[in-house]
Design a protein around this motif. Structure first.
Motif, mmCIF file in Angstrom:
data_model
loop_
_atom_site.group_PDB
_atom_site.id
_atom_site.type_symbol
_atom_site.label_atom_id
_atom_site.label_comp_id
_atom_site.label_asym_id
_atom_site.label_seq_id
_atom_site.Cartn_x
_atom_site.Cartn_y
_atom_site.Cartn_z
ATOM 1 N N GLY A 115 29.477 54.204 39.333
ATOM 2 C CA GLY A 115 28.550 53.521 38.428
ATOM 3 C C GLY A 115 28.787 52.025 38.338
ATOM 4 O O GLY A 115 28.153 51.348 37.536
ATOM 5 N N GLY A 116 29.706 51.492 39.140
ATOM 6 C CA GLY A 116 29.994 50.062 39.103
ATOM 7 C C GLY A 116 28.905 49.237 39.767
ATOM 8 O O GLY A 116 28.088 49.753 40.524
ATOM 9 N N VAL A 117 28.901 47.935 39.449
ATOM 10 C CA VAL A 117 27.885 47.025 39.972
ATOM 11 C C VAL A 117 28.552 45.748 40.469
ATOM 12 O O VAL A 117 29.377 45.159 39.764
ATOM 13 N N TRP A 118 28.178 45.315 41.676
ATOM 14 C CA TRP A 118 28.651 44.026 42.204
ATOM 15 C C TRP A 118 27.560 42.974 42.070
ATOM 16 O O TRP A 118 26.399 43.213 42.420
ATOM 17 N N LEU A 119 27.926 41.814 41.546
ATOM 18 C CA LEU A 119 26.984 40.716 41.381
ATOM 19 C C LEU A 119 27.556 39.477 42.042
ATOM 20 O O LEU A 119 28.716 39.119 41.813
ATOM 21 N N ASP A 120 26.739 38.818 42.858
ATOM 22 C CA ASP A 120 27.184 37.575 43.464
ATOM 23 C C ASP A 120 27.234 36.476 42.401
ATOM 24 O O ASP A 120 26.735 36.633 41.296
ATOM 25 N N GLN A 121 27.815 35.357 42.806
ATOM 26 C CA GLN A 121 27.946 34.229 41.885
ATOM 27 C C GLN A 121 26.616 33.911 41.204
ATOM 28 O O GLN A 121 25.577 33.871 41.858
ATOM 29 N N GLY B 42 40.809 46.242 42.583
ATOM 30 C CA GLY B 42 40.224 46.428 43.899
ATOM 31 C C GLY B 42 40.116 45.122 44.649
ATOM 32 O O GLY B 42 40.517 44.069 44.156
ATOM 33 N N LYS B 43 39.553 45.215 45.842
ATOM 34 C CA LYS B 43 39.324 44.021 46.651
ATOM 35 C C LYS B 43 37.840 43.670 46.648
ATOM 36 O O LYS B 43 36.988 44.547 46.605
ATOM 37 N N CYS B 44 37.570 42.398 46.726
ATOM 38 C CA CYS B 44 36.190 41.921 46.737
ATOM 39 C C CYS B 44 35.417 42.569 47.888
ATOM 40 O O CYS B 44 35.856 42.492 49.035
ATOM 41 N N PRO B 45 34.274 43.215 47.585
ATOM 42 C CA PRO B 45 33.514 43.859 48.661
ATOM 43 C C PRO B 45 32.918 42.837 49.635
ATOM 44 O O PRO B 45 32.592 43.164 50.764
ATOM 45 N N ARG B 46 32.788 41.593 49.212
ATOM 46 C CA ARG B 46 32.159 40.591 50.064
ATOM 47 C C ARG B 46 33.160 39.884 50.962
ATOM 48 O O ARG B 46 32.911 39.689 52.143
ATOM 49 N N GLY C 230 36.928 40.362 50.584
ATOM 50 C CA GLY C 230 38.212 41.023 50.748
ATOM 51 C C GLY C 230 39.351 40.466 49.908
ATOM 52 O O GLY C 230 40.474 40.967 49.963
ATOM 53 N N THR C 231 39.080 39.445 49.110
ATOM 54 C CA THR C 231 40.103 38.879 48.231
ATOM 55 C C THR C 231 40.393 39.849 47.086
ATOM 56 O O THR C 231 39.493 40.527 46.606
ATOM 57 N N GLU C 232 41.657 39.924 46.655
ATOM 58 C CA GLU C 232 41.977 40.802 45.541
ATOM 59 C C GLU C 232 41.294 40.290 44.272
ATOM 60 O O GLU C 232 41.349 39.100 43.958
ATOM 61 N N LEU C 233 40.651 41.195 43.566
ATOM 62 C CA LEU C 233 39.895 40.791 42.370
ATOM 63 C C LEU C 233 40.841 40.499 41.212
ATOM 64 O O LEU C 233 41.875 41.135 41.059
ATOM 65 N N MET C 234 40.468 39.544 40.387
ATOM 66 C CA MET C 234 41.230 39.177 39.202
ATOM 67 C C MET C 234 40.553 39.757 37.976
ATOM 68 O O MET C 234 39.343 39.705 37.855
ATOM 69 N N ARG C 235 41.366 40.277 37.050
ATOM 70 C CA ARG C 235 40.788 40.803 35.824
ATOM 71 C C ARG C 235 40.629 39.650 34.838
ATOM 72 O O ARG C 235 41.580 38.945 34.528
ATOM 73 N N VAL C 236 39.421 39.433 34.383
ATOM 74 C CA VAL C 236 39.167 38.355 33.433
ATOM 75 C C VAL C 236 38.311 38.874 32.276
ATOM 76 O O VAL C 236 37.465 39.749 32.454
ATOM 77 N N ILE C 237 38.556 38.317 31.111
ATOM 78 C CA ILE C 237 37.763 38.685 29.938
ATOM 79 C C ILE C 237 36.387 38.057 30.075
ATOM 80 O O ILE C 237 36.260 36.881 30.392
ATOM 81 N N THR D 263 37.982 35.157 42.986
ATOM 82 C CA THR D 263 38.206 33.717 42.844
ATOM 83 C C THR D 263 37.724 32.960 44.079
ATOM 84 O O THR D 263 37.613 31.742 44.053
ATOM 85 N N GLU D 264 37.443 33.669 45.158
ATOM 86 C CA GLU D 264 36.971 33.012 46.386
ATOM 87 C C GLU D 264 35.458 32.813 46.390
ATOM 88 O O GLU D 264 34.972 31.706 46.435
ATOM 89 N N CYS D 265 34.730 33.937 46.337
ATOM 90 C CA CYS D 265 33.268 33.820 46.432
ATOM 91 C C CYS D 265 32.618 33.834 45.046
ATOM 92 O O CYS D 265 31.415 33.661 44.931
ATOM 93 N N ARG D 266 33.433 34.080 44.000
ATOM 94 C CA ARG D 266 32.998 33.993 42.601
ATOM 95 C C ARG D 266 31.991 35.066 42.197
ATOM 96 O O ARG D 266 31.280 34.917 41.215
#
Ligand SMILES: [Zn+2]
Ligand SMILES: [Zn+2]
Length: 109
Positions: free
Chosen positions: A28-34, A65-69, A71-78, A91-94
């Motif tokens: 049920g997750g969603v990926w959104l580009d910058q 997880g790793k960024c699907p776009r 491959g950078t490791e994702l950072m947890r942010v509030i 932090t790479e492709c935002r």
């Protein structure tokens, strides 16, 4: 693109309004580009009903997880939109990943 939270699930591209999102039907997750998240949150809640339906699973929020776009490791942010919600950001492709249920929480705010 592969889901960052599932072992072997591909994301499905869906268009909501004029925004292209990538959705995992397994978690049920969603990926959104910058810059897509603020635009998505301007839509009516009914326009994104399908994307808000995800429930999420125990452990999704602690699994890095790793960024699907890129491959950078994702950072947890509030989330800036709702401080109760922790999202996964690249932090790479935002781009930003929302676990199942998190988009619904952002709309509820
Ligand atoms: Zn998934
Ligand atoms: Zn990335």
């Amino acid at each position: 693109m592969k889901c960052p939270k599932c072992d072997d699930e591909s994301l499905t591209r869906e268009t909501v309004g004029d925004i292209e999102v990538d959705h995992c039907h397994a978690c049920g997750g969603v990926w959104l580009d910058q810059n897509e998240l603020p635009r998505l949150l301007e839509l009516k809640p009914g326009d994104v009903r399908e994307l808000r339906r995800g429930r999420g699973r125990a452990g999704d929020n602690t699994h890095r997880g790793k960024c699907p776009r890129c491959g950078t490791e994702l950072m947890r942010v509030i989330s800036a939109q709702n401080r109760q919600v922790t999202v996964d950001k690249c932090t790479e492709c935002r781009g930003v990943w929302l676990d199942g249920g998190e988009l619904n929480a952002l709309f509820a705010e």
